[in-house]
Scaffold this motif. Sequence first.
Motif, PDB file in Angstrom:
ATOM      1  N   ALA A   1     -33.812  16.799   2.930  1.00 54.98           N
ATOM      2  CA  ALA A   1     -32.850  16.395   1.997  1.00 54.98           C
ATOM      3  C   ALA A   1     -33.019  15.400   1.174  1.00 54.98           C
ATOM      4  CB  ALA A   1     -31.275  16.193   2.639  1.00 54.98           C
ATOM      5  N   ALA A   2     -33.874  14.197   1.887  1.00 57.53           N
ATOM      6  CA  ALA A   2     -34.135  13.029   0.883  1.00 57.53           C
ATOM      7  C   ALA A   2     -35.513  13.503   0.124  1.00 57.53           C
ATOM      8  CB  ALA A   2     -34.781  12.209   1.881  1.00 57.53           C
ATOM      9  N   LEU A   3     -36.186  14.463   0.651  1.00 62.62           N
ATOM     10  CA  LEU A   3     -37.084  14.934  -0.375  1.00 62.62           C
ATOM     11  C   LEU A   3     -36.846  15.729  -1.476  1.00 62.62           C
ATOM     12  CD1 LEU A   3     -40.049  16.379   2.070  1.00 62.62           C
ATOM     13  CD2 LEU A   3     -40.123  14.407   0.384  1.00 62.62           C
TER      14      LEU A   3
ATOM     15  N   ARG B   1     -37.632  12.496  -9.740  1.00 67.23           N
ATOM     16  CA  ARG B   1     -38.851  12.589 -10.068  1.00 67.23           C
ATOM     17  C   ARG B   1     -39.526  13.771 -10.866  1.00 67.23           C
ATOM     18  NH1 ARG B   1     -41.743   8.721  -5.557  1.00 67.23           N
ATOM     19  NH2 ARG B   1     -40.236   7.271  -5.530  1.00 67.23           N
ATOM     20  N   ARG B   2     -38.846  14.948 -10.977  1.00 70.35           N
ATOM     21  CA  ARG B   2     -39.244  16.043 -11.402  1.00 70.35           C
ATOM     22  C   ARG B   2     -40.490  16.490 -10.764  1.00 70.35           C
ATOM     23  NH1 ARG B   2     -34.875  17.651 -13.874  1.00 70.35           N
ATOM     24  NH2 ARG B   2     -34.169  16.370 -15.632  1.00 70.35           N
ATOM     25  N   HIS B   3     -40.447  16.565  -9.338  1.00 73.28           N
ATOM     26  CA  HIS B   3     -41.715  16.842  -8.597  1.00 73.28           C
ATOM     27  C   HIS B   3     -41.536  18.253  -7.988  1.00 73.28           C
ATOM     28  CE1 HIS B   3     -44.868  16.754  -5.788  1.00 73.28           C
ATOM     29  NE2 HIS B   3     -45.479  15.707  -6.443  1.00 73.28           N
ATOM     30  N   LEU B   4     -42.667  19.016  -7.987  1.00 70.45           N
ATOM     31  CA  LEU B   4     -42.410  20.337  -7.378  1.00 70.45           C
ATOM     32  C   LEU B   4     -41.937  20.228  -5.847  1.00 70.45           C
ATOM     33  CD1 LEU B   4     -43.091  23.420  -7.673  1.00 70.45           C
ATOM     34  CD2 LEU B   4     -45.375  22.841  -6.959  1.00 70.45           C
ATOM     35  N   LEU B   5     -42.438  19.255  -5.235  1.00 74.25           N
ATOM     36  CA  LEU B   5     -42.035  19.375  -3.751  1.00 74.25           C
ATOM     37  C   LEU B   5     -40.721  19.242  -3.407  1.00 74.25           C
ATOM     38  CD1 LEU B   5     -43.225  19.039  -1.015  1.00 74.25           C
ATOM     39  CD2 LEU B   5     -43.180  16.669  -1.335  1.00 74.25           C
ATOM     40  N   GLY B   6     -39.981  18.406  -4.459  1.00 78.20           N
ATOM     41  CA  GLY B   6     -38.489  18.575  -4.363  1.00 78.20           C
ATOM     42  C   GLY B   6     -37.584  20.044  -4.637  1.00 78.20           C
ATOM     43  N   GLY B   7     -38.281  20.686  -5.542  1.00 75.78           N
ATOM     44  CA  GLY B   7     -37.713  21.942  -5.694  1.00 75.78           C
ATOM     45  C   GLY B   7     -37.998  22.943  -4.543  1.00 75.78           C
ATOM     46  N   PHE B   8     -39.255  22.613  -3.890  1.00 76.21           N
ATOM     47  CA  PHE B   8     -39.443  23.385  -2.523  1.00 76.21           C
ATOM     48  C   PHE B   8     -38.648  23.004  -1.462  1.00 76.21           C
ATOM     49  CE2 PHE B   8     -42.243  24.331   1.072  1.00 76.21           C
ATOM     50  CZ  PHE B   8     -42.184  25.775   1.099  1.00 76.21           C
ATOM     51  N   ALA B   9     -38.192  21.732  -1.387  1.00 74.33           N
ATOM     52  CA  ALA B   9     -37.360  21.388  -0.400  1.00 74.33           C
ATOM     53  C   ALA B   9     -35.797  22.031  -0.552  1.00 74.33           C
ATOM     54  CB  ALA B   9     -37.158  19.588  -0.481  1.00 74.33           C
ATOM     55  N   VAL B  10     -35.492  21.847  -1.801  1.00 74.40           N
ATOM     56  CA  VAL B  10     -34.188  22.575  -2.135  1.00 74.40           C
ATOM     57  C   VAL B  10     -34.267  24.119  -1.658  1.00 74.40           C
ATOM     58  CG1 VAL B  10     -32.457  23.284  -3.864  1.00 74.40           C
ATOM     59  CG2 VAL B  10     -33.498  20.835  -3.943  1.00 74.40           C
ATOM     60  N   ALA B  11     -35.340  24.789  -2.019  1.00 78.81           N
ATOM     61  CA  ALA B  11     -35.326  26.289  -1.748  1.00 78.81           C
ATOM     62  C   ALA B  11     -35.386  26.474  -0.125  1.00 78.81           C
ATOM     63  CB  ALA B  11     -36.334  26.855  -2.272  1.00 78.81           C
ATOM     64  N   LEU B  12     -35.974  25.476   0.619  1.00 78.07           N
ATOM     65  CA  LEU B  12     -36.082  25.360   2.046  1.00 78.07           C
ATOM     66  C   LEU B  12     -34.663  25.460   2.374  1.00 78.07           C
ATOM     67  CD1 LEU B  12     -37.993  25.969   4.352  1.00 78.07           C
ATOM     68  CD2 LEU B  12     -38.685  23.726   4.257  1.00 78.07           C
ATOM     69  N   LEU B  13     -34.089  24.353   2.251  1.00 84.72           N
ATOM     70  CA  LEU B  13     -32.813  23.934   2.684  1.00 84.72           C
ATOM     71  C   LEU B  13     -31.936  25.163   2.328  1.00 84.72           C
ATOM     72  CD1 LEU B  13     -32.166  20.202   1.863  1.00 84.72           C
ATOM     73  CD2 LEU B  13     -32.575  21.335   4.150  1.00 84.72           C
ATOM     74  N   PHE B  14     -31.851  25.836   1.141  1.00 90.11           N
ATOM     75  CA  PHE B  14     -31.084  27.095   1.065  1.00 90.11           C
ATOM     76  C   PHE B  14     -31.351  27.966   1.921  1.00 90.11           C
ATOM     77  CE2 PHE B  14     -30.484  30.858  -1.600  1.00 90.11           C
ATOM     78  CZ  PHE B  14     -29.087  30.505  -1.631  1.00 90.11           C
ATOM     79  N   GLY B  15     -32.745  28.167   2.117  1.00 87.01           N
ATOM     80  CA  GLY B  15     -33.035  29.193   2.807  1.00 87.01           C
ATOM     81  C   GLY B  15     -32.647  29.301   4.314  1.00 87.01           C
ATOM     82  N   VAL B  16     -32.869  28.025   4.994  1.00 79.97           N
ATOM     83  CA  VAL B  16     -32.298  27.798   6.290  1.00 79.97           C
ATOM     84  C   VAL B  16     -30.670  28.013   6.407  1.00 79.97           C
ATOM     85  CG1 VAL B  16     -31.670  25.709   8.054  1.00 79.97           C
ATOM     86  CG2 VAL B  16     -34.119  26.030   6.815  1.00 79.97           C
TER      87      VAL B  16
ATOM     88  N   PRO C   1     -38.613  22.613   7.825  1.00 78.63           N
ATOM     89  CA  PRO C   1     -38.506  21.451   7.146  1.00 78.63           C
ATOM     90  C   PRO C   1     -39.142  20.330   8.023  1.00 78.63           C
ATOM     91  CG  PRO C   1     -36.280  22.687   7.421  1.00 78.63           C
ATOM     92  CD  PRO C   1     -37.570  23.472   8.238  1.00 78.63           C
ATOM     93  N   VAL C   2     -39.413  20.644   9.137  1.00 79.70           N
ATOM     94  CA  VAL C   2     -40.335  19.553   9.832  1.00 79.70           C
ATOM     95  C   VAL C   2     -41.688  19.459   9.258  1.00 79.70           C
ATOM     96  CG1 VAL C   2     -41.253  18.909  11.985  1.00 79.70           C
ATOM     97  CG2 VAL C   2     -38.781  19.867  11.817  1.00 79.70           C
ATOM     98  N   VAL C   3     -42.288  20.780   8.913  1.00 78.88           N
ATOM     99  CA  VAL C   3     -43.661  20.727   8.797  1.00 78.88           C
ATOM    100  C   VAL C   3     -43.668  20.209   7.066  1.00 78.88           C
ATOM    101  CG1 VAL C   3     -45.390  22.532   7.989  1.00 78.88           C
ATOM    102  CG2 VAL C   3     -44.380  22.505  10.118  1.00 78.88           C
ATOM    103  N   LEU C   4     -42.772  20.643   6.310  1.00 78.59           N
ATOM    104  CA  LEU C   4     -42.659  20.177   4.835  1.00 78.59           C
ATOM    105  C   LEU C   4     -42.706  18.624   4.837  1.00 78.59           C
ATOM    106  CD1 LEU C   4     -42.450  20.619   2.033  1.00 78.59           C
ATOM    107  CD2 LEU C   4     -39.998  20.675   2.039  1.00 78.59           C
TER     108      LEU C   4
END
Length: 84
Positions: free
Chosen positions: A19-21, A28-43, A68-71
């Motif tokens: 969630a912090a990511l 910061r408009r970083h790709l990692l943030g988008g991946f974190a959102v997608a991962l949280l949504f998937g969970v 999420p732990v690995v991310l």
Amino acid sequence: PSLRWLHQAAPWAGLAGCAALAVLGHRRRHLLGGFAVALLFGVLVNAAITGGLSGPHERYQSRVIWLPVVLVLLALLRRRTAAR
């Protein structure tokens, strides 16, 4: 010596870190943030679908809760290598 505390704390830490990511990545408009959102949504979707179809069982969520732990660990590793 039981490791039950680790098995309970790691997923919560991963979700909080994810969630912090998501927040930092969005700022910061970083790709990692988008991946974190997608991962949280998937969970969340996984929990809703498997819980709705067959009742809540830990074994269904345990198949994806490590992501999420690995991310978060990969983000920390990336930050550490970038600092060098």
